[in-house]
Design a protein around this motif. Structure first.
Motif, short mmCIF file in Angstrom:
data_model
loop_
_atom_site.label_atom_id
_atom_site.label_comp_id
_atom_site.label_asym_id
_atom_site.label_seq_id
_atom_site.Cartn_x
_atom_site.Cartn_y
_atom_site.Cartn_z
N MET A 1 -32.96 24.68 17.56
CA MET A 1 -31.51 24.49 17.67
C MET A 1 -30.79 25.75 17.22
SD MET A 1 -29.15 21.65 15.76
CE MET A 1 -27.37 21.79 15.77
N ALA A 2 -29.87 26.23 18.03
CA ALA A 2 -29.11 27.42 17.68
C ALA A 2 -28.11 27.11 16.58
CB ALA A 2 -28.39 27.95 18.91
N ASN A 3 -27.82 28.13 15.73
CA ASN A 3 -26.87 27.90 14.65
C ASN A 3 -25.44 28.08 15.15
OD1 ASN A 3 -26.35 30.69 14.78
ND2 ASN A 3 -27.83 31.16 13.19
N PHE A 4 -24.50 27.84 14.25
CA PHE A 4 -23.08 27.85 14.63
C PHE A 4 -22.65 29.20 15.18
CE2 PHE A 4 -18.77 29.05 13.46
CZ PHE A 4 -18.04 28.09 14.13
N ASN A 5 -23.02 30.29 14.48
CA ASN A 5 -22.59 31.61 14.91
C ASN A 5 -23.09 31.93 16.32
OD1 ASN A 5 -21.25 32.14 12.51
ND2 ASN A 5 -23.04 33.04 11.53
N THR A 6 -24.33 31.55 16.59
CA THR A 6 -24.89 31.80 17.93
C THR A 6 -24.12 31.01 18.98
OG1 THR A 6 -27.08 32.15 16.98
CG2 THR A 6 -26.97 31.69 19.34
N HIS A 7 -23.87 29.74 18.70
CA HIS A 7 -23.12 28.92 19.65
C HIS A 7 -21.73 29.50 19.89
CE1 HIS A 7 -25.79 25.70 20.61
NE2 HIS A 7 -25.95 25.34 19.36
N PHE A 8 -21.07 29.93 18.83
CA PHE A 8 -19.71 30.45 18.95
C PHE A 8 -19.69 31.72 19.80
CE2 PHE A 8 -15.97 32.81 17.62
CZ PHE A 8 -14.99 31.83 17.61
N VAL A 9 -20.60 32.65 19.50
CA VAL A 9 -20.62 33.94 20.21
C VAL A 9 -20.99 33.75 21.68
CG1 VAL A 9 -21.81 36.16 20.37
CG2 VAL A 9 -21.11 35.29 18.14
N VAL A 10 -22.02 32.94 21.93
CA VAL A 10 -22.47 32.75 23.32
C VAL A 10 -21.41 32.00 24.13
CG1 VAL A 10 -24.18 31.64 24.79
CG2 VAL A 10 -24.90 32.83 22.71
N ALA A 11 -20.81 30.95 23.55
CA ALA A 11 -19.77 30.20 24.25
C ALA A 11 -18.56 31.08 24.53
CB ALA A 11 -19.36 28.98 23.44
N ALA A 12 -18.17 31.89 23.55
CA ALA A 12 -17.03 32.79 23.74
C ALA A 12 -17.33 33.82 24.81
CB ALA A 12 -16.67 33.47 22.42
N SER A 13 -18.54 34.36 24.80
CA SER A 13 -18.91 35.37 25.80
C SER A 13 -18.94 34.78 27.20
CB SER A 13 -20.29 35.95 25.46
OG SER A 13 -20.29 36.55 24.19
N ALA A 14 -19.55 33.59 27.34
CA ALA A 14 -19.63 32.94 28.64
C ALA A 14 -18.23 32.56 29.15
CB ALA A 14 -20.51 31.70 28.56
N SER A 15 -17.38 32.12 28.25
CA SER A 15 -16.01 31.75 28.62
C SER A 15 -15.19 32.97 29.00
CB SER A 15 -15.34 31.00 27.47
OG SER A 15 -16.04 29.82 27.15
N ALA A 16 -15.44 34.08 28.32
CA ALA A 16 -14.72 35.31 28.63
C ALA A 16 -15.07 35.80 30.03
CB ALA A 16 -15.04 36.39 27.61
N VAL A 17 -16.34 35.68 30.41
CA VAL A 17 -16.77 36.10 31.74
C VAL A 17 -16.08 35.27 32.82
CG1 VAL A 17 -18.73 36.18 33.33
CG2 VAL A 17 -19.00 37.00 30.98
N VAL A 18 -16.08 33.95 32.65
CA VAL A 18 -15.49 33.07 33.67
C VAL A 18 -13.97 33.23 33.73
CG1 VAL A 18 -15.14 30.68 34.38
CG2 VAL A 18 -17.36 31.41 33.50
N SER A 19 -13.31 33.19 32.57
CA SER A 19 -11.85 33.31 32.56
C SER A 19 -11.42 34.69 33.05
CB SER A 19 -11.31 33.06 31.15
OG SER A 19 -11.86 33.96 30.21
N GLY A 20 -12.18 35.73 32.71
CA GLY A 20 -11.87 37.07 33.20
C GLY A 20 -12.03 37.18 34.70
N THR A 21 -13.05 36.53 35.24
CA THR A 21 -13.27 36.52 36.69
C THR A 21 -12.13 35.81 37.40
OG1 THR A 21 -15.67 36.55 36.39
CG2 THR A 21 -14.84 35.82 38.53
N LEU A 22 -11.73 34.66 36.88
CA LEU A 22 -10.61 33.91 37.48
C LEU A 22 -9.32 34.71 37.43
CD1 LEU A 22 -11.32 30.34 36.02
CD2 LEU A 22 -11.71 31.13 38.37
N LEU A 23 -9.13 35.45 36.35
CA LEU A 23 -7.94 36.30 36.24
C LEU A 23 -7.99 37.44 37.26
CD1 LEU A 23 -5.33 37.07 34.75
CD2 LEU A 23 -6.74 38.37 33.13
#
Length: 241
Positions: A1-23
């Protein structure tokens, strides 16, 4: 199981890619892209709502709840008075941070139904409905926000599942299969809960906004051309403008 920091960084990175692409595709405006990023990051933390009350998770939910509240204020800044926005901000922040999250922590079991694909979809569809009916956003933006919640949620589940495979020792951990699943079927109670979840998902789809705008914006031929145009430099000039 990934820890909180890993989840936060990976989720933020994945969200940045998608939201940046949509923009870049001009599907969303800059403010909407920021909101999509925040919701995707929040979605990446949501499956751990039912985990122990660790300090890092508490801080993370506080920060994301505050960010969503601030962005909601921006959305309503042109229609609400200052007092109305203050009331809305207070209700929204405490409702998310201490109401919604606290409630689900009490009634759920870690890696239970919260770690299932239909629940990820329920959160996304519910977000689209709330954004459309209560915040007055159009169907396209509402669905994008809902998708970002589900996107972050699925990133979390997949990340947890990958941590169930120990590549160093070439073995599968006992936790394999507990992060990404379509429901829980070990006993009758779990089966009933799974049926309820799927019925709720179907009902929500009937209430959800129309998807035609989303289909035109993301799956039309024009959308494909726009995506290819921003994917790589169309003139062949890399890093030289």
């Amino acid at each position: 199981m990934a820890n909180f920091n890993t989840h936060f960084v990976v989720a933020a990175s994945a969200s940045a890619v998608v939201s940046g692409t949509l923009l870049s595709m001009e599907v969303v405006e800059p403010t909407q892209a920021v909101m999509a990023f925040a919701l995707g990051t929040f979605g990446g933390l949501m499956p751990d709502i039912d985990s122990d009350h660790s300090k890092s998770i508490g801080i993370g939910f506080t920060v994301v709840s505050l960010l969503i509240t601030i962005l909601a204020v921006f959305i309503k800044s042109s229609t609400y008075s200052i007092v109305e926005m203050l009331v809305m901000a207070g209700v929204l922040f405490y409702g998310i941070r201490y109401g919604l999250i606290g409630m689900f922590r009490k009634i759920s079991k870690h890696r239970g139904m919260f770690h299932t694909i239909p629940v990820a979809l329920i959160w996304g569809v519910s977000t689209a409905i709330v954004m459309h009916l209560f915040f007055g956003l159009n169907a396209l933006v509402s669905w994008i926000y809902g998708f970002m919640i589900t996107w972050g949620y699925m990133v979390h589940l997949i990340l947890d599942e990958t941590y169930s495979v120990d590549l160093g020792n070439r073995r599968i951990k006992k936790s394999f299969g507990t992060a990404v699943k379509f429901g829980m079927f070990k006993n009758r109670q779990q089966q009933i809960h799974t049926v309820i979840i799927y019925v709720a998902l179907i009902v929500l789809f009937f209430v959800a906004p129309d998807t035609s705008l989303l289909q035109d914006a993301l799956f039309s031929q024009e959308a494909w051309y726009n995506f290819m145009d921003v994917l790589i430099p169309h003139d062949g000039r890399w890093f030289i403008k």
